[in-house]
Design a protein around this motif. Sequence first.
Motif, short mmCIF file in Angstrom:
data_model
loop_
_atom_site.label_atom_id
_atom_site.label_comp_id
_atom_site.label_asym_id
_atom_site.label_seq_id
_atom_site.Cartn_x
_atom_site.Cartn_y
_atom_site.Cartn_z
N LEU A 146 0.74 -1.09 -0.22
CA LEU A 146 -0.14 0.04 -0.46
C LEU A 146 1.16 0.94 -0.09
O LEU A 146 0.15 2.04 0.12
CB LEU A 146 -0.83 -0.05 1.18
N LEU A 147 1.97 1.32 0.47
CA LEU A 147 3.53 2.61 -0.17
C LEU A 147 2.98 2.61 -0.46
O LEU A 147 3.41 2.27 -1.64
CB LEU A 147 4.09 2.01 1.20
N GLY A 148 2.91 4.18 -0.87
CA GLY A 148 3.43 4.83 -2.15
C GLY A 148 2.18 5.27 -2.76
O GLY A 148 1.47 5.62 -1.50
N GLN A 149 2.24 5.57 -4.26
CA GLN A 149 1.27 6.93 -4.65
C GLN A 149 0.21 5.55 -5.83
O GLN A 149 0.73 4.94 -6.51
CB GLN A 149 2.07 7.31 -5.18
N HIS A 150 -1.19 5.69 -5.25
CA HIS A 150 -1.48 4.45 -5.70
C HIS A 150 -3.04 5.71 -5.60
O HIS A 150 -3.52 6.84 -5.34
CB HIS A 150 -1.93 3.39 -4.53
N ASP A 151 -4.21 5.06 -7.09
CA ASP A 151 -5.35 5.37 -6.39
C ASP A 151 -6.07 4.01 -5.72
O ASP A 151 -6.20 3.62 -5.86
CB ASP A 151 -5.75 4.79 -8.70
N PHE A 152 -6.88 4.95 -4.70
CA PHE A 152 -7.53 3.91 -3.77
C PHE A 152 -8.64 3.97 -4.09
O PHE A 152 -9.16 4.04 -2.97
CB PHE A 152 -7.04 5.21 -2.43
N LYS A 209 -7.38 -15.43 5.89
CA LYS A 209 -8.22 -15.51 5.03
C LYS A 209 -8.26 -15.16 3.09
O LYS A 209 -8.48 -15.52 1.94
CB LYS A 209 -9.79 -14.89 5.33
N GLN A 210 -6.66 -14.22 3.26
CA GLN A 210 -6.68 -14.35 2.18
C GLN A 210 -5.24 -13.91 2.26
O GLN A 210 -4.55 -13.38 3.39
CB GLN A 210 -6.71 -12.10 1.80
N PRO A 211 -4.30 -14.09 1.15
CA PRO A 211 -2.47 -13.53 1.10
C PRO A 211 -2.10 -12.24 1.40
O PRO A 211 -2.93 -11.12 0.94
CB PRO A 211 -1.73 -13.99 -0.46
N PRO A 212 -1.12 -11.97 1.51
CA PRO A 212 -0.48 -10.25 2.07
C PRO A 212 -0.61 -9.52 0.36
O PRO A 212 -1.62 -8.61 0.24
CB PRO A 212 0.77 -10.30 2.13
N ALA A 213 -0.08 -10.51 -0.64
CA ALA A 213 -0.74 -10.21 -2.33
C ALA A 213 -1.74 -9.67 -2.42
O ALA A 213 -1.62 -8.79 -3.53
CB ALA A 213 0.29 -11.20 -3.32
N TRP A 214 -2.91 -9.75 -1.95
CA TRP A 214 -4.47 -9.31 -2.13
C TRP A 214 -4.07 -8.04 -2.30
O TRP A 214 -5.06 -7.57 -2.70
CB TRP A 214 -5.63 -10.18 -0.82
N MET A 215 -3.86 -7.89 -1.64
CA MET A 215 -3.80 -5.59 -1.21
C MET A 215 -3.21 -5.34 -2.55
O MET A 215 -3.92 -4.69 -2.56
CB MET A 215 -2.67 -5.79 -0.02
N ALA A 216 -2.58 -5.90 -2.95
CA ALA A 216 -2.34 -5.44 -4.17
C ALA A 216 -3.21 -5.41 -5.64
O ALA A 216 -3.44 -4.51 -6.32
CB ALA A 216 -0.89 -6.14 -5.27
N GLU A 217 -4.48 -6.60 -5.76
CA GLU A 217 -5.06 -7.12 -6.25
C GLU A 217 -6.16 -5.89 -6.30
O GLU A 217 -7.08 -5.12 -7.44
CB GLU A 217 -5.89 -8.34 -5.89
N LEU A 218 -6.21 -5.58 -5.08
CA LEU A 218 -7.09 -4.96 -4.67
C LEU A 218 -7.52 -3.04 -5.15
O LEU A 218 -7.93 -2.73 -5.43
CB LEU A 218 -7.37 -4.62 -3.27
N LEU A 219 -5.73 -2.54 -5.27
CA LEU A 219 -5.74 -1.75 -5.77
C LEU A 219 -5.55 -1.28 -6.80
O LEU A 219 -6.56 -0.58 -7.40
CB LEU A 219 -3.67 -1.38 -5.23
#
Length: 263
Positions: A146-152, A209-219
Amino acid sequence: MRIALGVEYDGRGFAGWQTQPKGNTVQDALERAIAAIVGVPVRCHAAGRTDAGVHASGQVVHLDCDVARPPGAWVRGVNSHLPSGVAVCWAKPVPEQFHARFSAYARCYRYVLLNRPVRPAIAAGQVGWFHVPLEVARMREAARYLLGQHDFSSFRAAECQAKTPVKTLTRLDIDADGDTLTFSLEADAFLHHMVRNLVGALLVVGKGKQPPAWMAELLAARNRRIAPPTFMPDGLYLTGVRYPAEFGLPSPAGLYGPRREDL
């Protein structure tokens, strides 16, 4: 004359920061108290519009007033007219170009979560609660995505009025002390419900329930409907706002503890 105020409040008794017709907001209470001191109506502008039930230890507001008052009146005098859940902590004259919201270059939030099977009693309303055991290491790994510039957009409330969902998150630390977890976040700005939505998603990872990389998928999805529900407001605090040094205002690091990278 423009005055900046540092304000703290317990959000449990208020319908959020922003004024409402029924008058049960922090802004309404503060404006009434200031008017009692200066004798004329005033309008306060805040760095962040916190929701109902959300607290602040470092809210910053500004107001314009042509009525001169001694420095102590802006703190002790105003506080004498405020309900117990709100207090002005400091006051400082600022130049006309200062704006509590638009002059800020960063906001700092903290979410305090009690992670145990039994709900809180003494701290009810002041901490969030999650009864399933959480794996902090997994959440810390997820937070790095989640760190850095993203479309949230996936973490943005439908009623959010921000002009753009693109924000730069510079800090997301997760610290554990017994059964208490503290999420510390800093960004140039936050979308409506963004912190609570981020915490809610991290809890899904933390309970396995989800792997850590799921956060990248949500982004990448940029779709609020596929992300978890908005988490409870109880443990959320606006802890500080950062401004250019030229304004000479207290810094969040000085008032509320240093960032991890500053240690």
